[in-house]
Design a protein around this motif. Structure first.
Motif, PDB file in Angstrom:
ATOM      1  N   ASN A 209      39.261 -29.669 -18.291  1.00 25.54           N
ATOM      2  CA  ASN A 209      38.267 -30.977 -19.236  1.00 25.54           C
ATOM      3  C   ASN A 209      37.565 -31.783 -18.342  1.00 25.54           C
ATOM      4  O   ASN A 209      36.333 -31.764 -18.483  1.00 25.54           O
ATOM      5  CB  ASN A 209      39.302 -31.773 -20.061  1.00 25.54           C
TER       6      ASN A 209
ATOM      7  N   GLN B 220      33.449 -31.999 -18.472  1.00 24.47           N
ATOM      8  CA  GLN B 220      33.445 -33.141 -17.965  1.00 24.47           C
ATOM      9  C   GLN B 220      31.311 -33.547 -17.638  1.00 24.47           C
ATOM     10  O   GLN B 220      30.970 -33.800 -16.802  1.00 24.47           O
ATOM     11  CB  GLN B 220      33.522 -34.195 -17.877  1.00 24.47           C
ATOM     12  N   GLU B 221      32.070 -32.456 -16.015  1.00 22.61           N
ATOM     13  CA  GLU B 221      31.086 -32.737 -14.877  1.00 22.61           C
ATOM     14  C   GLU B 221      30.032 -31.767 -14.776  1.00 22.61           C
ATOM     15  O   GLU B 221      28.647 -32.299 -14.668  1.00 22.61           O
ATOM     16  CB  GLU B 221      32.492 -32.784 -13.288  1.00 22.61           C
TER      17      GLU B 221
END
Length: 296
Positions: free
Chosen positions: A153, A157-158
């Motif tokens: 996750n 996100q990054e």
């Protein structure tokens, strides 16, 4: 205000001569006066530091809005000073009047070489989730680490969906994600899969030269394993002999606070052989050999 008064006011301001104004209508005279007044206001404002600063701030805000719009349309272009300078200078060359517009910036982004471009983040979806899981799995398999949902996750996100193994490595080194040692189950499974893949490659794809190298590597590996097993057998035999004589365990430090590790024992065996022999008589050959080889 009558016509003659308008002529006098305009003439006094120096906007035109009286003779030039005689043929003008009242409406034309009023416009000339208005223009003259506006020009005077502008000239006065140009001398006021506060007004100049405010106008400059407004220009900067408007320019930043244009840049925000530009980078929103071109997310593949990195927003940095070098890129902005390149794009602006090229856009300026496209302008006929020295004014850079959004259209000029847009054209520069499409045609200008040498820009620092970046991979645009893909939006994470259920469709590309499987690909990202596989990327993380393969990275962990190669490094013998344990994948986890939290790391997956954070990576999405990054970097967005579709991240690669280099980005996983970067995230791991920077501390963005934490990957512990692989579980025993995964270690066994991955080792078996590696062996199966290697065997399949050697049978179906390897060249004769690769087969010869594989044979030599396996022979060398067997030799190393035999030496290790023989060394362990010899140490075990010495330990049995030492146990029969009742040798005490080798301490970690001597009376001078020196650590009795392999480096120390190796040093005194070359520089103070008598001390080494005395230690062997006191603690037994098995204890010293095990310490020299880092076993205990």
């Amino acid at each position: 205000m009558n016509r003659q008064s308008l002529i006098e006011l305009i003439a006094v301001r120096g906007a035109a001569t009286r003779s030039e104004l005689q043929s003008k209508s009242i409406q034309e005279l009023e416009k000339i006066l208005d223009d003259s007044l506006l020009e005077g206001i502008r000239a006065q404002a140009a001398q006021d530091p506060q007004i100049v600063a405010s106008l400059r701030q407004v220009d900067e805000i408007n320019a930043e809005r244009v840049w925000t719009r530009f980078f929103f349309k071109h997310p593949e272009v990195s927003d940095n000073v070098a890129n902005r300078n390149l794009i602006f200078n090229y856009a300026l060359s496209l302008s006929d009047d020295g004014v850079v517009t959004f259209e000029h910036l847009d054209e520069a982004a499409k045609t200008l070489p040498g820009l620092d471009r970046q991979k645009v983040k893909q939006i994470p979806t259920a469709t590309n989730l499987k690909q990202d899981e596989e990327t993380l799995h393969q990275f962990c398999r190669a490094k013998r680490l344990e994948p986890n949902v939290a790391a997956l996750n954070l990576l999405r996100q990054e970097y967005g969906a579709g991240f690669n193994s280099d980005q996983v490595s970067q995230a791991s080194q920077s501390g963005l994600i934490r990957l512990g040692p692989a579980s025993e189950e995964n270690n066994l499974r991955w080792t078996r899969e590696d062996q199966e893949e290697r065997q399949d490659y050697l049978i179906n794809q390897a060249t004769p030269e690769e087969l010869r190298r594989a044979r030599d590597q396996e022979s060398e590996q067997r030799r190393i394993e035999f030496q290790r097993a023989e060394s362990e057998r010899q140490i075990a035999a010495r330990e049995q002999m030492d146990a029969a004589y009742g040798f005490p365990p080798l301490p970690e430090f001597n009376q001078h606070g020196e650590k009795l590790d392999g480096a120390y024992l190796n040093k005194i065996s070359n520089t103070n052989l008598q001390l080494f022999k005395n230690m062997m008589r006191k603690y037994g050959a098995g204890n010293l050999t095990a310490r020299l080889r880092g076993i205990r």
